[in-house]
Scaffold this motif. Sequence first.
Motif, PDB file in Angstrom:
ATOM      1  N   HIS A   1       0.776  -1.096  -0.061  1.00  0.00           N
ATOM      2  CA  HIS A   1      -0.074  -0.077   0.053  1.00  0.00           C
ATOM      3  C   HIS A   1       1.113   1.150   0.010  1.00  0.00           C
ATOM      4  O   HIS A   1       0.335   2.408  -0.224  1.00  0.00           O
ATOM      5  CB  HIS A   1      -0.966   0.158   1.131  1.00  0.00           C
ATOM      6  CG  HIS A   1      -1.777  -1.263   1.122  1.00  0.00           C
ATOM      7  ND1 HIS A   1      -2.598  -1.606   0.118  1.00  0.00           N
ATOM      8  CD2 HIS A   1      -2.256  -1.913   2.196  1.00  0.00           C
ATOM      9  CE1 HIS A   1      -3.160  -2.585   0.711  1.00  0.00           C
ATOM     10  NE2 HIS A   1      -3.286  -2.879   1.739  1.00  0.00           N
ATOM     11  N   LEU A   2       2.310   1.025   0.159  1.00  0.00           N
ATOM     12  CA  LEU A   2       3.061   2.326   0.297  1.00  0.00           C
ATOM     13  C   LEU A   2       4.234   2.325  -0.662  1.00  0.00           C
ATOM     14  O   LEU A   2       4.601   3.530  -1.044  1.00  0.00           O
ATOM     15  CB  LEU A   2       3.854   2.128   1.633  1.00  0.00           C
ATOM     16  CG  LEU A   2       2.993   2.285   2.957  1.00  0.00           C
ATOM     17  CD1 LEU A   2       3.877   1.836   4.010  1.00  0.00           C
ATOM     18  CD2 LEU A   2       2.634   3.627   3.181  1.00  0.00           C
ATOM     19  N   SER A   3       4.334   1.267  -1.651  1.00  0.00           N
ATOM     20  CA  SER A   3       5.753   1.274  -2.423  1.00  0.00           C
ATOM     21  C   SER A   3       5.256   0.440  -3.768  1.00  0.00           C
ATOM     22  O   SER A   3       4.782  -0.594  -3.643  1.00  0.00           O
ATOM     23  CB  SER A   3       6.740   0.658  -1.776  1.00  0.00           C
ATOM     24  OG  SER A   3       7.849   0.217  -2.465  1.00  0.00           O
ATOM     25  N   ASP A   4       5.469   1.099  -4.908  1.00  0.00           N
ATOM     26  CA  ASP A   4       5.213   0.558  -6.239  1.00  0.00           C
ATOM     27  C   ASP A   4       6.153  -0.777  -6.168  1.00  0.00           C
ATOM     28  O   ASP A   4       5.900  -1.686  -6.607  1.00  0.00           O
ATOM     29  CB  ASP A   4       5.670   1.449  -7.328  1.00  0.00           C
ATOM     30  CG  ASP A   4       4.785   2.445  -7.498  1.00  0.00           C
ATOM     31  OD1 ASP A   4       3.491   2.125  -7.592  1.00  0.00           O
ATOM     32  OD2 ASP A   4       4.861   3.792  -7.455  1.00  0.00           O
ATOM     33  N   GLU A   5       7.601  -0.446  -5.825  1.00  0.00           N
ATOM     34  CA  GLU A   5       8.334  -1.603  -5.892  1.00  0.00           C
ATOM     35  C   GLU A   5       8.171  -3.035  -4.878  1.00  0.00           C
ATOM     36  O   GLU A   5       7.890  -4.008  -5.373  1.00  0.00           O
ATOM     37  CB  GLU A   5       9.823  -1.262  -5.399  1.00  0.00           C
ATOM     38  CG  GLU A   5      10.576  -0.121  -6.321  1.00  0.00           C
ATOM     39  CD  GLU A   5       9.993   1.128  -6.109  1.00  0.00           C
ATOM     40  OE1 GLU A   5       9.269   1.639  -4.775  1.00  0.00           O
ATOM     41  OE2 GLU A   5       9.881   2.174  -6.895  1.00  0.00           O
ATOM     42  N   ALA A   6       7.600  -2.535  -3.886  1.00  0.00           N
ATOM     43  CA  ALA A   6       7.270  -3.675  -2.801  1.00  0.00           C
ATOM     44  C   ALA A   6       5.879  -4.437  -3.398  1.00  0.00           C
ATOM     45  O   ALA A   6       5.670  -5.502  -3.449  1.00  0.00           O
ATOM     46  CB  ALA A   6       6.899  -3.255  -1.565  1.00  0.00           C
ATOM     47  N   ALA A   7       4.934  -3.555  -3.984  1.00  0.00           N
ATOM     48  CA  ALA A   7       3.594  -3.958  -4.523  1.00  0.00           C
ATOM     49  C   ALA A   7       4.017  -5.000  -5.756  1.00  0.00           C
ATOM     50  O   ALA A   7       3.210  -5.881  -5.945  1.00  0.00           O
ATOM     51  CB  ALA A   7       2.664  -2.868  -4.899  1.00  0.00           C
TER      52      ALA A   7
END
Length: 149
Positions: free
Chosen positions: A38-44
Amino acid sequence: MIYFEDIEVGQTADYGTYEVTREEVVEFARKYDPQPFHLSDEAAAKTYFGRLSASGWHTCAMTMAVIARYMVDQQQAGLGSPGIDELRWLKPVYPGDTLHVAGKIVETKPSRSKPDIGSVRTETEVTNQHGESVMRYVSIVLMRRRPAD
């Protein structure tokens, strides 16, 4: 004013729409649901979501904003809600989506202990701009009954 007696089983309503923004998705997540997707494009990108997605609780909050505005505009005699049933998050909600909120009355019941109120159960469905269901639940709302005079 719309009272309990004005509501009928089977009645439907189109409550309106909500534009989902990236800034709001991240702001909500930082404050209430700080999971990486919900916070980061990379993590998502490394998850089922594939890209930054809104928290399900954020989807609930956006839906409530649409419904509350509708209820105020329609001058409904609402008294709040004791809860919801059967909440399901069906598809991810992404920044750039437009949520559409609609409901169908499935039950009305006068209160046995408080003759001046009744409860209304509504199936609420939230779809995205492609008509895909993203969230569904049944709400229970308390409403004033029409005054006798």
